[in-house]
Scaffold this active site. Sequence first.
Site, PDB file in Angstrom:
ATOM      1  N   LYS A  48      57.902  14.306 -73.148  1.00 58.14           N
ATOM      2  CA  LYS A  48      58.383  15.465 -72.349  1.00 58.14           C
ATOM      3  C   LYS A  48      57.978  16.770 -72.264  1.00 58.14           C
ATOM      4  O   LYS A  48      57.462  17.150 -73.324  1.00 58.14           O
ATOM      5  CB  LYS A  48      59.922  15.192 -72.198  1.00 58.14           C
ATOM      6  N   LYS A  97      60.812   7.667 -66.961  1.00 53.89           N
ATOM      7  CA  LYS A  97      62.343   8.050 -67.080  1.00 53.89           C
ATOM      8  C   LYS A  97      62.890   9.177 -65.991  1.00 53.89           C
ATOM      9  O   LYS A  97      61.889  10.335 -65.818  1.00 53.89           O
ATOM     10  CB  LYS A  97      62.843   8.815 -68.508  1.00 53.89           C
TER      11      LYS A  97
HETATM   12  O1  G3H Z   1      65.500  11.384 -75.297  1.00 54.86           O
HETATM   13  C1  G3H Z   1      65.261  12.527 -75.329  1.00 54.86           C
HETATM   14  C2  G3H Z   1      66.429  13.459 -75.283  1.00 54.86           C
HETATM   15  O2  G3H Z   1      66.312  14.572 -74.203  1.00 54.86           O
HETATM   16  C3  G3H Z   1      66.662  13.882 -76.844  1.00 54.86           C
HETATM   17  O3  G3H Z   1      66.758  15.253 -76.850  1.00 54.86           O
HETATM   18  P1  G3H Z   1      67.621  16.168 -77.967  1.00 54.86           P
HETATM   19  O4  G3H Z   1      67.822  15.354 -78.881  1.00 54.86           O
HETATM   20  O5  G3H Z   1      67.019  17.314 -78.071  1.00 54.86           O
HETATM   21  O6  G3H Z   1      68.741  16.408 -76.936  1.00 54.86           O
END
Ligand code: G3H
Length: 237
Positions: free
Chosen positions: A27, A85
């Site tokens: 991401k 996703k």
């Molecule tokens: O699965 C990915 C999520 O966006 C987790 O990111 P985060 O733990 O920084 O909220």
Amino acid sequence: MLLLVSPINTKEAKEAIEGGADIIDVKNPKEGSLGANFPWVIKSIKEIIPKDKLLSATVGDIDYKPGTVSLAVLGAVTSGADYVKIGLYGTKNYEQALEVMKNAVKTVEYSESEAFVVAAGYGDAKRVNSVDPMEIPNIAADADADVAMLDTAIKDGKCLLDFLNLNELAEFVENSHDHGLKCALAGSLKKEHVKLLHEIGCDIVGIRGAACIGGDRNKGYIHRSAVSELKNIIKGF
Ligand SMILES: O=C[C@H](O)COP(=O)(O)O
């Protein structure tokens, strides 16, 4: 329970792999919680992932634009994603979210990919006027997707459990499973949350921040030590 960790580049992906992550979720935090990364980055990470691990790619905190989302999904699966996703950020209700997700599923079929489709809502949906998080399992099921997921839209230190309590999350998991879906939960989760989510039957826990040195998803970077600490908690169940 599987550990999904979200790297932004191949360096971080190697750390996530070495730390034992089960799903490598590519991401781009600069573009939001489920910000889309570039096709060449997704492909470069796919090339280094061991055969026993799967690559997930986020296509963004998307608007209510089924055509745009479909093209983004096509880009993700042709770049090598095993999971795609979709962040249902700009959809306001069941109908809009279902239209987006149905087209996302149709795109995966059109591309002749075997990718799993993930409908991702937000526990803090009220903060961004997005679709009700408790509707996500129904939306995913009615769209013939594979996974119902919750994340948080705003990364301000508040976590998923600040917006939905454990009973609500357990209901989300149960509803997902009743529909034959896998369930993934994320949203600034810390290591102390992992056991709680396991106990309610969550299938996949998604983490970036807590897998980063310093715990900051934007300023930090993923390190194998933080990932393996999370993985060891899961191994202990
Ligand atoms: O699965 C990915 C999520 O966006 C987790 O990111 P985060 O733990 O920084 O909220």
